[in-house]
Write a protein that holds these residues in place. Sequence first.
Motif, mmCIF file in Angstrom:
data_model
loop_
_atom_site.group_PDB
_atom_site.id
_atom_site.type_symbol
_atom_site.label_atom_id
_atom_site.label_comp_id
_atom_site.label_asym_id
_atom_site.label_seq_id
_atom_site.Cartn_x
_atom_site.Cartn_y
_atom_site.Cartn_z
ATOM 1 N N PHE A 9 0.834 -1.197 0.000
ATOM 2 C CA PHE A 9 0.000 0.000 0.000
ATOM 3 C C PHE A 9 0.868 1.246 0.000
ATOM 4 O O PHE A 9 1.954 1.249 0.573
ATOM 5 C CB PHE A 9 -0.911 0.019 1.233
ATOM 6 N N ASP A 10 0.353 2.331 -0.599
ATOM 7 C CA ASP A 10 1.063 3.604 -0.574
ATOM 8 C C ASP A 10 0.613 4.415 0.635
ATOM 9 O O ASP A 10 -0.176 3.944 1.457
ATOM 10 C CB ASP A 10 0.875 4.375 -1.888
ATOM 11 N N ALA A 11 1.098 5.650 0.739
ATOM 12 C CA ALA A 11 0.785 6.513 1.885
ATOM 13 C C ALA A 11 -0.697 6.871 1.966
ATOM 14 O O ALA A 11 -1.197 7.205 3.043
ATOM 15 C CB ALA A 11 1.624 7.780 1.822
ATOM 16 N N GLU A 14 -3.741 3.109 -0.624
ATOM 17 C CA GLU A 14 -4.213 2.495 -1.866
ATOM 18 C C GLU A 14 -3.277 1.351 -2.235
ATOM 19 O O GLU A 14 -2.059 1.470 -2.112
ATOM 20 C CB GLU A 14 -4.257 3.528 -2.990
ATOM 21 N N GLU A 15 -3.845 0.258 -2.690
ATOM 22 C CA GLU A 15 -3.046 -0.905 -3.073
ATOM 23 C C GLU A 15 -2.212 -0.572 -4.306
ATOM 24 O O GLU A 15 -2.731 -0.073 -5.296
ATOM 25 C CB GLU A 15 -3.981 -2.077 -3.375
ATOM 26 N N ILE A 16 -0.906 -0.865 -4.227
ATOM 27 C CA ILE A 16 -0.039 -0.592 -5.372
ATOM 28 C C ILE A 16 0.559 -1.859 -5.987
ATOM 29 O O ILE A 16 1.003 -1.837 -7.132
ATOM 30 C CB ILE A 16 1.097 0.403 -5.011
ATOM 31 N N ASP A 17 0.548 -2.962 -5.251
ATOM 32 C CA ASP A 17 1.070 -4.214 -5.808
ATOM 33 C C ASP A 17 0.667 -5.372 -4.911
ATOM 34 O O ASP A 17 0.315 -5.180 -3.746
ATOM 35 C CB ASP A 17 2.597 -4.158 -5.922
ATOM 36 N N THR A 47 6.108 2.676 -1.239
ATOM 37 C CA THR A 47 5.419 1.706 -0.392
ATOM 38 C C THR A 47 5.451 2.189 1.049
ATOM 39 O O THR A 47 6.515 2.416 1.612
ATOM 40 C CB THR A 47 6.068 0.317 -0.498
ATOM 41 N N ALA A 48 4.271 2.357 1.635
ATOM 42 C CA ALA A 48 4.172 2.834 3.012
ATOM 43 C C ALA A 48 3.978 1.684 4.003
ATOM 44 O O ALA A 48 4.408 1.769 5.142
ATOM 45 C CB ALA A 48 3.031 3.838 3.141
#
Length: 76
Positions: A9-11, A14-17, A47-48
């Motif tokens: 997840f990002d900051a 939201e799912e990023i991978d 990636t957070a």
Amino acid sequence: RFYLYLTLFDANDEEIDRAKEILAPQQETALVYGQATPFLFLTPKGTARAEIEIMRKPAWTKEKQSIKKLEILPSS
């Protein structure tokens, strides 16, 4: 069989991978009793946090069962 699911997840949360690893005794991914098995996943920039879930699917059922779910913060 065991299943290892990784979701990044990002900051903004939201799912990023995502990635999945299947660990099965009949394959090269079989776990060795009493031996640590490291897994290395590279995380993209931004990636957070990451969620890791370990599930199993016993031979006598079609349903996967969650064993453990972890949330981690990637190291820089």
